[in-house]
Design a protein around this motif. Structure first.
Motif, PDB file in Angstrom:
ATOM      1  N   GLU A 199       0.815  -1.213   0.000  1.00 36.14           N
ATOM      2  CA  GLU A 199       0.000   0.000   0.000  1.00 36.14           C
ATOM      3  C   GLU A 199       0.850   1.265   0.000  1.00 36.14           C
ATOM      4  O   GLU A 199       0.395   2.340  -0.380  1.00 36.14           O
ATOM      5  N   VAL A 200       2.071   1.127   0.493  1.00 39.41           N
ATOM      6  CA  VAL A 200       2.886   2.308   0.766  1.00 39.41           C
ATOM      7  C   VAL A 200       3.096   3.226  -0.445  1.00 39.41           C
ATOM      8  O   VAL A 200       2.930   4.444  -0.338  1.00 39.41           O
ATOM      9  N   PRO A 201       3.451   2.690  -1.611  1.00 42.12           N
ATOM     10  CA  PRO A 201       3.714   3.572  -2.748  1.00 42.12           C
ATOM     11  C   PRO A 201       2.560   4.530  -3.015  1.00 42.12           C
ATOM     12  O   PRO A 201       2.759   5.726  -3.218  1.00 42.12           O
ATOM     13  N   ARG A 202       1.342   4.011  -2.969  1.00 41.49           N
ATOM     14  CA  ARG A 202       0.160   4.826  -3.206  1.00 41.49           C
ATOM     15  C   ARG A 202       0.050   5.930  -2.133  1.00 41.49           C
ATOM     16  O   ARG A 202      -0.232   7.090  -2.424  1.00 41.49           O
ATOM     17  N   LEU A 203       0.321   5.545  -0.897  1.00 41.73           N
ATOM     18  CA  LEU A 203       0.103   6.455   0.227  1.00 41.73           C
ATOM     19  C   LEU A 203       1.097   7.612   0.291  1.00 41.73           C
ATOM     20  O   LEU A 203       0.809   8.640   0.888  1.00 41.73           O
ATOM     21  N   VAL A 204       2.261   7.413  -0.275  1.00 43.05           N
ATOM     22  CA  VAL A 204       3.260   8.479  -0.146  1.00 43.05           C
ATOM     23  C   VAL A 204       3.448   9.273  -1.435  1.00 43.05           C
ATOM     24  O   VAL A 204       4.243  10.208  -1.478  1.00 43.05           O
ATOM     25  N   ALA A 205       2.698   8.906  -2.454  1.00 41.32           N
ATOM     26  CA  ALA A 205       2.934   9.478  -3.780  1.00 41.32           C
ATOM     27  C   ALA A 205       2.894  11.008  -3.788  1.00 41.32           C
ATOM     28  O   ALA A 205       3.711  11.656  -4.439  1.00 41.32           O
ATOM     29  N   GLU A 206       1.967  11.574  -3.046  1.00 43.81           N
ATOM     30  CA  GLU A 206       1.802  13.030  -3.136  1.00 43.81           C
ATOM     31  C   GLU A 206       2.506  13.794  -2.020  1.00 43.81           C
ATOM     32  O   GLU A 206       2.355  15.006  -1.890  1.00 43.81           O
ATOM     33  N   LEU A 207       3.260  13.112  -1.227  1.00 45.33           N
ATOM     34  CA  LEU A 207       3.934  13.763  -0.101  1.00 45.33           C
ATOM     35  C   LEU A 207       4.860  14.919  -0.494  1.00 45.33           C
ATOM     36  O   LEU A 207       4.857  15.961   0.175  1.00 45.33           O
ATOM     37  N   PRO A 208       5.662  14.792  -1.548  1.00 46.48           N
ATOM     38  CA  PRO A 208       6.601  15.881  -1.858  1.00 46.48           C
ATOM     39  C   PRO A 208       5.917  17.219  -2.052  1.00 46.48           C
ATOM     40  O   PRO A 208       6.480  18.267  -1.756  1.00 46.48           O
ATOM     41  N   GLU A 209       4.678  17.194  -2.517  1.00 45.23           N
ATOM     42  CA  GLU A 209       3.987  18.449  -2.817  1.00 45.23           C
ATOM     43  C   GLU A 209       3.758  19.297  -1.577  1.00 45.23           C
ATOM     44  O   GLU A 209       3.521  20.499  -1.670  1.00 45.23           O
ATOM     45  N   ALA A 210       3.826  18.664  -0.407  1.00 41.02           N
ATOM     46  CA  ALA A 210       3.610  19.416   0.822  1.00 41.02           C
ATOM     47  C   ALA A 210       4.837  20.239   1.213  1.00 41.02           C
ATOM     48  O   ALA A 210       4.792  21.005   2.167  1.00 41.02           O
ATOM     49  N   PHE A 211       5.911  20.055   0.485  1.00 35.46           N
ATOM     50  CA  PHE A 211       7.144  20.748   0.864  1.00 35.46           C
ATOM     51  C   PHE A 211       7.485  21.864  -0.118  1.00 35.46           C
ATOM     52  O   PHE A 211       7.005  21.856  -1.258  1.00 35.46           O
ATOM     53  N   VAL A 212       8.309  22.771   0.339  1.00 33.94           N
ATOM     54  CA  VAL A 212       8.703  23.875  -0.543  1.00 33.94           C
ATOM     55  C   VAL A 212       9.526  23.321  -1.701  1.00 33.94           C
ATOM     56  O   VAL A 212      10.237  22.329  -1.531  1.00 33.94           O
ATOM     57  N   PRO A 213       9.443  23.961  -2.859  1.00 33.63           N
ATOM     58  CA  PRO A 213      10.074  23.418  -4.074  1.00 33.63           C
ATOM     59  C   PRO A 213      11.533  23.017  -3.888  1.00 33.63           C
ATOM     60  O   PRO A 213      11.923  21.941  -4.343  1.00 33.63           O
ATOM     61  N   GLU A 214      12.324  23.830  -3.199  1.00 33.39           N
ATOM     62  CA  GLU A 214      13.759  23.513  -3.127  1.00 33.39           C
ATOM     63  C   GLU A 214      14.034  22.264  -2.290  1.00 33.39           C
ATOM     64  O   GLU A 214      15.134  21.734  -2.319  1.00 33.39           O
ATOM     65  N   GLU A 215      13.049  21.800  -1.531  1.00 28.12           N
ATOM     66  CA  GLU A 215      13.284  20.588  -0.746  1.00 28.12           C
ATOM     67  C   GLU A 215      12.637  19.350  -1.362  1.00 28.12           C
ATOM     68  O   GLU A 215      12.868  18.240  -0.905  1.00 28.12           O
ATOM     69  N   ARG A 216      11.848  19.590  -2.387  1.00 23.90           N
ATOM     70  CA  ARG A 216      11.119  18.439  -2.949  1.00 23.90           C
ATOM     71  C   ARG A 216      12.048  17.356  -3.482  1.00 23.90           C
ATOM     72  O   ARG A 216      11.781  16.178  -3.375  1.00 23.90           O
ATOM     73  N   GLY A 217      13.138  17.806  -4.060  1.00 26.21           N
ATOM     74  CA  GLY A 217      14.090  16.831  -4.614  1.00 26.21           C
ATOM     75  C   GLY A 217      14.588  15.904  -3.529  1.00 26.21           C
ATOM     76  O   GLY A 217      14.584  14.674  -3.685  1.00 26.21           O
ATOM     77  N   ALA A 218      14.990  16.499  -2.424  1.00 24.04           N
ATOM     78  CA  ALA A 218      15.504  15.687  -1.323  1.00 24.04           C
ATOM     79  C   ALA A 218      14.426  14.751  -0.795  1.00 24.04           C
ATOM     80  O   ALA A 218      14.676  13.563  -0.545  1.00 24.04           O
TER      81      ALA A 218
END
Lengths: 338, 338
Positions: free
Chosen positions: A191-210
DNA sequence: CCTGGCACTCAGCGGCGCAGAGTGCCAACA
DNA sequence: TGTTGGCACTCTGCGCCGCTGAGTGCCAGG
């Protein structure tokens, strides 16, 4: 062609041969088992069994030996699973109860299984794919270097070092940790891949890569199949069947060291039922004169991994199957308690 | 009694015997090695060497075979360490460079060593006692249940579940984590007990019990010797010396499965120099016809663990020692890079 | 101190023959 | 038709025998 008595003769042959390790003749059969017929009759039955490929003669004028096909029939229709004695059960439980962590449980299981069956024991570590997440931890070892620690419900711990493309602030890391845990703790790995897919969007752009790097590393850890470790013990028992030695034992030792081979062997039977693979039924050519008895085990009703033993085709199937099943149950119990 | 030529004869005997696996006679010796003397002279030398216990005859009128004492002399005074060829060196480096984590490094090392020496390889996991602390992490899994994760400079991760006598608040836990890390990161394990001794006093009385529990669990983890795991590979190579089989191979397999035995074997020689233990020099009785070549390895100049091979006393000592030393060096290098 | 010669020893190997276990077949019987 | 006793036949395994050849120890001569 296969009437009741002939099956009885086959069963007797298998039992005697397993016991004595010598080809068994008609006279000995009528003496040891009360078949109520004369040796001559047994000879006729044996000829028929040989005709059908269940038994064979090593050479003319020798007794008969079961073939792989014969063992197959024996296992499928003639033999039950012999339950362990209650002292044995208590010994198992006591031995496994002393374990302090997952590694110890597995190590003890291998020893136990090897001793009990006097054969080579193989135990697979609880597989990640069926497990659920108990906790995820992220540690900043350096500004752009994160350690990921994943703890599963089976007590297994996986860790992994991650080099991020850009530094990740302490608060962002704490934020990510909190979000991750709230989303995936208690969930199946699948289930995990589905659940974390949109997590990066919650962060500021310069940290999304990390953040993405960390997440993809997490997903890698989850699917990593090479981590399907297994532990093997009791190889000294191979020396018990001492006939024509180096030829017999060498390929088996080689196969045992190939984790891939063993994993496929255990994995072949889907589901968690007990499976017996006899002689040439084993794909690997080094194992054509061995049988593998395996069964799934797990903390719940679903199997998370397998365990089993590898021994000569000429093995005590009912006893081995009983021991394997019993050990699997107790291990499952121990894991569930944890 | 032991003049130069006699040593030369002993060396020749060892070399030939290792090569052919058959007792070597005086005539064959003079033919294969140019000793510049006649077989009769060699016979006299052999008689002297036998007198002194360096060689022996399996039966009258057979050639000579080196004794343990003979091998000892050979290793100490007659044989050098044979360096690997440069293609071999490159192969080692390439093979080890592919490793992704500590487990993988160790697993590859075992395979490599077994293949290179064609013997049984034994590799001990980097020992905790020589390592330094890279990071300690504390996770609250439940109010009174803490998971301790310890990361070492060798990349090893130990984890442990702790049940505290009283709940430990989230902030206290964070506090403890911070204090712990600031004190012990980068320190030798042996220093840690001293450094954390007074930590509980910094906390309010009702939490001191919990803190002490956590700390003592940490200390336990540090000293735990049972965690000195080792990995073994190449057991199939045992089948290469095919003479009198079950008797030879069985006790060796049994000894190899006893981690305690193997650890003591590796641990016997203090320091990190290469050590060769021959035949009856091995305490364990199952290993009286095997030799153990071991050496320490580590990320710095100090050894953190050992690795080595187990083989018949009749082994190629110079070659084996060269391989063992080379592998140890490269592994140390890999660990240091990490 | 080295060397060639010589008699001696013994493991390994192949051949031989025997004993015993086991079979297949057949004729008799239920 | 299925079962049984009898009988001839086939082989493996084992012990025995004698040979061969490699290797030794010893001795006398250089």
């Amino acid at each position: 062609m296969l009437n009741e008595r002939r099956l009885e003769v086959l069963r007797a042959i298998v039992q005697d041969y397993v016991g004595t390790e010598e080809p068994v003749g008609s006279k000995a059969l009528t003496e040891r088992h009360n078949l109520q017929v004369s040796p001559a009759t047994v000879r006729n039955d044996m000829a028929a069994l040989e005709e059908d490929g269940y038994i064979a003669q090593p050479h003319t004028s020798a007794g008969r030996v079961p073939t792989d096909k014969g063992y197959r029939l024996f296992v499928d229709r003639l033999a039950g699973v012999k339950p362990l004695s209650s002292p044995e059960r208590r010994a198992i439980q006591h031995f496994l109860d002393g374990a302090v962590d997952l590694d110890d449980v597995i190590a003890r299981t291998v020893r136990l299984l090897a001793q009990l069956t006097r054969q080579v024991a193989v135990v697979q570590y609880p597989s990640l794919s069926r497990s659920t997440v108990r906790h995820v931890e992220l540690l900043a070892l350096a500004p752009a270097r994160v350690m990921l620690v994943l703890i599963t419900d089976t007590g297994r711990v996986e860790q992994r070092m991650i080099d991020c493309p850009a530094p990740l602030g302490e608060t962002s890391l704490a934020d990510l940790r909190a979000r991750l845990n709230s989303r995936i703790v208690g969930q199946r790995f699948s289930e995990v891949p589905r659940l974390v897919a949109e997590l990066p969007e919650a962060f500021v752009p310069e940290e999304r890569g990390a953040v993405s790097t960390v997440l993809s590393s997490l997903l890698e850890t989850l699917v990593e199949e090479t981590e399907e470790r297994l532990v093997i013990g009791g190889t000294a028992n191979l020396t018990r069947f001492a006939t024509d030695f180096p030829l017999t034992i060498r390929p088996v030792l080689e196969a045992l060291e190939e984790q891939v081979v063993m994993l496929r062997l255990l994995g072949e039977a889907r589901g968690s039922e007990m499976t017996v693979s006899i002689g040439h039924e084993n794909a690997h050519e080094g194992l054509t004169s061995t049988s593998v008895v395996s069964v799934g085990y797990g903390s719940g009703d679903e199997a998370v991994a397998k365990l089993g033993v590898v021994g000569p085709t000429r093995m005590d199937y009912p006893g081995t199957m009983g021991a394997v099943r019993a050990v699997a149950r107790y291990v499952g119990q121990i894991l569930a308690e944890n």
